[in-house]
Design a protein around this motif. Sequence first.
Motif, mmCIF file in Angstrom:
data_model
loop_
_atom_site.group_PDB
_atom_site.id
_atom_site.type_symbol
_atom_site.label_atom_id
_atom_site.label_comp_id
_atom_site.label_asym_id
_atom_site.label_seq_id
_atom_site.Cartn_x
_atom_site.Cartn_y
_atom_site.Cartn_z
ATOM 1 N N LEU A 45 17.195 7.595 12.787
ATOM 2 C CA LEU A 45 16.732 7.752 11.324
ATOM 3 C C LEU A 45 15.844 9.058 11.471
ATOM 4 O O LEU A 45 15.753 9.702 9.714
ATOM 5 N N SER A 49 18.200 7.339 6.016
ATOM 6 C CA SER A 49 17.558 6.764 6.060
ATOM 7 C C SER A 49 17.867 5.388 5.731
ATOM 8 O O SER A 49 19.151 5.262 5.397
ATOM 9 N N TYR A 74 5.851 6.772 7.578
ATOM 10 C CA TYR A 74 6.725 7.471 7.160
ATOM 11 C C TYR A 74 6.681 7.574 5.977
ATOM 12 O O TYR A 74 6.427 6.431 4.892
#
Length: 288
Positions: A45, A49, A74
């Motif tokens: 990640l 994304s 996030y």
Amino acid sequence: MTALRVLAVDDEAPALDELAYLLGEHPAVGEVVRASDATEALRLLSEQSVTAAFLDISMPGLNGMELAAVLARYAQPPALVFVTAHADRAVAAFDVGAVDYLLKPVRAERLSQAIERVLAVRGEQSASAYDDSAGELPGTVPATADSTDEPDTGVATGDVIPVERGGVTSLIPRESVAWVEAVGDYARLHTATGDYLVRVTLATLESHWARSGFARVHRSYLVSLPMVSGLRSVGTATKVIVRGIGETPEVELPVSRRQVRDLKDRLVRDPLRSFRTRRGDGAAPDSR
């Protein structure tokens, strides 16, 4: 609609392979990124994304819940879906913002519903737009808006409730249910033989069970009126006392202010009403 990029995380290779395969077969999913643990997931990640993360819970190192808590921080967190063999972690899962909670073994049609939820959260059009002769999964029943909002109305309509635990399906008599707790789009039934998580909303149970002696006392609770032993005032708040039955102990549940008057009316001013309703015959019990 842009195809979804999803992350699948499971420390058991066969389970990860199966999950990745099912995800990849769905017409709304364009890419599946795999990780065998939370550390690998976070590394991936950091490079790219994803729209959604499908997480196992029991993993070495950071478990799925802990990983979800990290992802939730996030700037653009992925939609979270838990995929696990443990039915008892659903409350915690929805507390960290999960959009769905799947029990292993995962069925293609159930996974399709979870993806529909991901699409809804992301404001995308329904994946049913993809449904054509070449795009449907074999044996899949497409998830419509109704089936997503009311996942399993069949649970609510009968005198017995099918529940699954450890791969075994049992039939629980509705009359053995003392109270019900909302868990996101699921409901936890507290019964004489323990508690069970079923995929149906509390609103659905309320609408179908009202004539069987159940009453909504709070946005999170539905109680069986014949199981109520009393009401207790705590300052300005009111609590309803639900008797214990079998493996479910006595409990005190909060009553919302707007429900207090109706509950008192049903329990105090007309104490036989719930009994007559539970019988379903509309007649007072024979006193002879």
